[in-house]
Design a protein around this motif. Sequence first.
Motif, PDB file in Angstrom:
ATOM      1  N   CYS A 188       0.866  -1.183   0.000  1.00  9.20           N
ATOM      2  CA  CYS A 188       0.000   0.000   0.000  1.00  9.20           C
ATOM      3  C   CYS A 188       0.900   1.229   0.000  1.00  9.20           C
ATOM      4  O   CYS A 188       1.438   1.605   1.042  1.00  9.20           O
ATOM      5  CB  CYS A 188      -0.901   0.009   1.229  1.00  9.20           C
ATOM      6  SG  CYS A 188      -1.926  -1.453   1.406  1.00  9.20           S
ATOM      7  N   GLY A 189       1.092   1.824  -1.135  1.00 10.36           N
ATOM      8  CA  GLY A 189       1.936   3.006  -1.220  1.00 10.36           C
ATOM      9  C   GLY A 189       3.408   2.681  -1.337  1.00 10.36           C
ATOM     10  O   GLY A 189       3.833   1.522  -1.294  1.00 10.36           O
ATOM     11  N   LEU A 190       4.193   3.743  -1.467  1.00 11.81           N
ATOM     12  CA  LEU A 190       5.629   3.639  -1.685  1.00 11.81           C
ATOM     13  C   LEU A 190       6.350   3.209  -0.407  1.00 11.81           C
ATOM     14  O   LEU A 190       5.991   3.638   0.682  1.00 11.81           O
ATOM     15  CB  LEU A 190       6.149   5.006  -2.142  1.00 11.81           C
ATOM     16  CG  LEU A 190       7.326   5.068  -3.099  1.00 11.81           C
ATOM     17  CD1 LEU A 190       7.041   4.287  -4.380  1.00 11.81           C
ATOM     18  CD2 LEU A 190       7.627   6.528  -3.432  1.00 11.81           C
ATOM     19  N   SER A 191       7.364   2.376  -0.545  1.00  8.54           N
ATOM     20  CA  SER A 191       8.156   1.930   0.606  1.00  8.54           C
ATOM     21  C   SER A 191       9.398   2.798   0.753  1.00  8.54           C
ATOM     22  O   SER A 191      10.019   3.179  -0.241  1.00  8.54           O
ATOM     23  CB  SER A 191       8.576   0.469   0.428  1.00  8.54           C
ATOM     24  OG  SER A 191       7.451  -0.376   0.380  1.00  8.54           O
ATOM     25  N   SER A 192       9.774   3.067   2.005  1.00 10.97           N
ATOM     26  CA  SER A 192      10.940   3.918   2.261  1.00 10.97           C
ATOM     27  C   SER A 192      12.041   3.202   3.032  1.00 10.97           C
ATOM     28  O   SER A 192      13.123   3.749   3.209  1.00 10.97           O
ATOM     29  CB  SER A 192      10.514   5.168   3.043  1.00 10.97           C
ATOM     30  OG  SER A 192       9.946   4.801   4.292  1.00 10.97           O
ATOM     31  N   SER A 193      11.789   1.979   3.493  1.00  6.73           N
ATOM     32  CA  SER A 193      12.772   1.245   4.285  1.00  6.73           C
ATOM     33  C   SER A 193      12.779  -0.218   3.877  1.00  6.73           C
ATOM     34  O   SER A 193      11.733  -0.873   3.888  1.00  6.73           O
ATOM     35  CB  SER A 193      12.449   1.360   5.777  1.00  6.73           C
ATOM     36  OG  SER A 193      13.150   0.382   6.524  1.00  6.73           O
ATOM     37  N   ILE A 194      13.955  -0.730   3.530  1.00 11.82           N
ATOM     38  CA  ILE A 194      14.035  -2.132   3.130  1.00 11.82           C
ATOM     39  C   ILE A 194      13.800  -3.050   4.323  1.00 11.82           C
ATOM     40  O   ILE A 194      13.207  -4.124   4.188  1.00 11.82           O
ATOM     41  CB  ILE A 194      15.395  -2.441   2.449  1.00 11.82           C
ATOM     42  CG1 ILE A 194      15.381  -3.836   1.826  1.00 11.82           C
ATOM     43  CG2 ILE A 194      16.544  -2.279   3.419  1.00 11.82           C
ATOM     44  CD1 ILE A 194      14.391  -4.022   0.709  1.00 11.82           C
ATOM     45  N   GLN A 195      14.229  -2.636   5.516  1.00  9.83           N
ATOM     46  CA  GLN A 195      13.992  -3.467   6.700  1.00  9.83           C
ATOM     47  C   GLN A 195      12.495  -3.577   6.995  1.00  9.83           C
ATOM     48  O   GLN A 195      11.983  -4.668   7.263  1.00  9.83           O
ATOM     49  CB  GLN A 195      14.739  -2.893   7.917  1.00  9.83           C
ATOM     50  CG  GLN A 195      16.203  -3.285   7.997  1.00  9.83           C
ATOM     51  CD  GLN A 195      17.068  -2.594   6.947  1.00  9.83           C
ATOM     52  OE1 GLN A 195      16.851  -1.415   6.643  1.00  9.83           O
ATOM     53  NE2 GLN A 195      18.037  -3.301   6.393  1.00  9.83           N
ATOM     54  N   GLU A 196      11.793  -2.455   6.921  1.00  7.16           N
ATOM     55  CA  GLU A 196      10.345  -2.491   7.146  1.00  7.16           C
ATOM     56  C   GLU A 196       9.656  -3.325   6.072  1.00  7.16           C
ATOM     57  O   GLU A 196       8.727  -4.081   6.361  1.00  7.16           O
ATOM     58  CB  GLU A 196       9.778  -1.072   7.154  1.00  7.16           C
ATOM     59  CG  GLU A 196      10.172  -0.256   8.374  1.00  7.16           C
ATOM     60  CD  GLU A 196       9.566   1.136   8.354  1.00  7.16           C
ATOM     61  OE1 GLU A 196       8.735   1.407   7.450  1.00  7.16           O
ATOM     62  OE2 GLU A 196       9.924   1.956   9.218  1.00  7.16           O
ATOM     63  N   LEU A 197      10.115  -3.197   4.844  1.00  9.48           N
ATOM     64  CA  LEU A 197       9.512  -3.939   3.736  1.00  9.48           C
ATOM     65  C   LEU A 197       9.663  -5.444   3.944  1.00  9.48           C
ATOM     66  O   LEU A 197       8.717  -6.213   3.760  1.00  9.48           O
ATOM     67  CB  LEU A 197      10.171  -3.524   2.420  1.00  9.48           C
ATOM     68  CG  LEU A 197       9.584  -4.138   1.142  1.00  9.48           C
ATOM     69  CD1 LEU A 197       8.234  -3.514   0.832  1.00  9.48           C
ATOM     70  CD2 LEU A 197      10.531  -3.935  -0.033  1.00  9.48           C
ATOM     71  N   LEU A 198      10.861  -5.866   4.350  1.00  8.01           N
ATOM     72  CA  LEU A 198      11.128  -7.291   4.519  1.00  8.01           C
ATOM     73  C   LEU A 198      10.479  -7.867   5.773  1.00  8.01           C
ATOM     74  O   LEU A 198      10.213  -9.066   5.840  1.00  8.01           O
ATOM     75  CB  LEU A 198      12.641  -7.537   4.562  1.00  8.01           C
ATOM     76  CG  LEU A 198      13.413  -7.209   3.281  1.00  8.01           C
ATOM     77  CD1 LEU A 198      14.903  -7.418   3.492  1.00  8.01           C
ATOM     78  CD2 LEU A 198      12.919  -8.056   2.113  1.00  8.01           C
ATOM     79  N   GLU A 199      10.231  -7.009   6.764  1.00  8.85           N
ATOM     80  CA  GLU A 199       9.697  -7.496   8.037  1.00  8.85           C
ATOM     81  C   GLU A 199       8.200  -7.260   8.207  1.00  8.85           C
ATOM     82  O   GLU A 199       7.616  -7.677   9.206  1.00  8.85           O
ATOM     83  CB  GLU A 199      10.463  -6.827   9.187  1.00  8.85           C
ATOM     84  CG  GLU A 199      11.942  -7.218   9.216  1.00  8.85           C
ATOM     85  CD  GLU A 199      12.772  -6.342  10.141  1.00  8.85           C
ATOM     86  OE1 GLU A 199      12.147  -5.525  10.875  1.00  8.85           O
ATOM     87  OE2 GLU A 199      14.008  -6.453  10.119  1.00  8.85           O
ATOM     88  N   THR A 200       7.570  -6.602   7.250  1.00 12.39           N
ATOM     89  CA  THR A 200       6.131  -6.345   7.335  1.00 12.39           C
ATOM     90  C   THR A 200       5.361  -7.664   7.385  1.00 12.39           C
ATOM     91  O   THR A 200       5.637  -8.575   6.601  1.00 12.39           O
ATOM     92  CB  THR A 200       5.655  -5.539   6.108  1.00 12.39           C
ATOM     93  OG1 THR A 200       6.337  -4.291   6.086  1.00 12.39           O
ATOM     94  CG2 THR A 200       4.155  -5.296   6.161  1.00 12.39           C
ATOM     95  N   PRO A 201       4.392  -7.797   8.294  1.00 13.63           N
ATOM     96  CA  PRO A 201       3.600  -9.035   8.363  1.00 13.63           C
ATOM     97  C   PRO A 201       2.920  -9.345   7.029  1.00 13.63           C
ATOM     98  O   PRO A 201       2.514  -8.448   6.289  1.00 13.63           O
ATOM     99  CB  PRO A 201       2.559  -8.723   9.450  1.00 13.63           C
ATOM    100  CG  PRO A 201       3.202  -7.672  10.294  1.00 13.63           C
ATOM    101  CD  PRO A 201       4.018  -6.842   9.352  1.00 13.63           C
ATOM    102  N   GLU A 202       2.801 -10.613   6.758  1.00 17.01           N
ATOM    103  CA  GLU A 202       2.219 -11.059   5.485  1.00 17.01           C
ATOM    104  C   GLU A 202       0.752 -10.672   5.368  1.00 17.01           C
ATOM    105  O   GLU A 202      -0.003 -10.748   6.331  1.00 17.01           O
ATOM    106  CB  GLU A 202       2.349 -12.579   5.383  1.00 17.01           C
ATOM    107  CG  GLU A 202       1.724 -13.172   4.138  1.00 17.01           C
ATOM    108  CD  GLU A 202       1.834 -14.685   4.115  1.00 17.01           C
ATOM    109  OE1 GLU A 202       1.141 -15.301   3.280  1.00 17.01           O
ATOM    110  OE2 GLU A 202       2.588 -15.244   4.934  1.00 17.01           O
ATOM    111  N   ARG A 203       0.375 -10.227   4.185  1.00 13.34           N
ATOM    112  CA  ARG A 203      -1.036  -9.978   3.876  1.00 13.34           C
ATOM    113  C   ARG A 203      -1.508 -11.139   3.012  1.00 13.34           C
ATOM    114  O   ARG A 203      -1.025 -11.339   1.903  1.00 13.34           O
ATOM    115  CB  ARG A 203      -1.190  -8.647   3.136  1.00 13.34           C
ATOM    116  CG  ARG A 203      -0.607  -7.468   3.903  1.00 13.34           C
ATOM    117  CD  ARG A 203      -0.639  -6.200   3.075  1.00 13.34           C
ATOM    118  NE  ARG A 203      -1.998  -5.752   2.863  1.00 13.34           N
ATOM    119  CZ  ARG A 203      -2.388  -5.023   1.821  1.00 13.34           C
ATOM    120  NH1 ARG A 203      -1.534  -4.709   0.877  1.00 13.34           N
ATOM    121  NH2 ARG A 203      -3.635  -4.629   1.703  1.00 13.34           N
TER     122      ARG A 203
END
Length: 253
Positions: free
Chosen positions: A42-57
């Motif tokens: 949902c929207g643009l990502s700004s952090s690779i750590q947050e992107l990789l650790e975001t809970p699965e949808r």
Amino acid sequence: VHSMNGWEDLRRRLAADRRCYAFFHPAMQDEPIIFVQVALSCGLSSSIQELLETPEREELDNSTDTAIFYSISDCQKGLKGISLGNFLIKQVVMEIRKEAPQINQFATLSPIPGFRTWLRKKLEEEEPNNGLTELIKFPLVKGPISQAIYSEEQKTKVLKLCAEYLYLVKKNEEPIDPVARFHLRNGASIRRLNWNGDTSIKGVEQSLGIMVNYHYDLTRVEERHEAFVNQKKISIDREFSKQISDTEIQSSK
């Protein structure tokens, strides 16, 4: 580009809101030539750590409007001189649009591999007594680069210098940064810089943790590709232009 930390990390990168695409050749049926990892978000990502650790949808709904290309890897050293990434990205965009038509934004979350080396040399030559020079020399450790290390003024200056590096520092009339050359040649624009975009040791060593989004506007990809190839024109979006003065923009034209 971003190494995996075990089986759980691999499983996450192949989850319902992730995609992995690759080119294969009949002569090497079990080994990819090149592959790209994509996050549907949902929207643009700004952090690779947050992107990789975001809970699965588990399901993609209408709020899933963005495809983030966050890792492109060449697997065959012998094909290094052949650009296959641009063909793969274009094919992937078509596949994603077919599968999930609600996705209307295609962008990357990309490293800036040569920035810290360039910045250190620039400051040592031009501002040897600047406190920022000593900070860049310091062997930084993994983790967010916070105000405890950089003042807000220094952070602003580093981001401005990073924008200068991507937009103005060139070799043979093209950006010196290899990742920038790749995406700009493909028809992307520079969207924005992200402070603490990659807080891994590698990310901090390469670019003080800064990452950049390149934006693929499908209505302008061909136009921007032609402008870059024929006129060496670098396309930038509004967010990125705020980090560069009008004088610098004019000087590059």
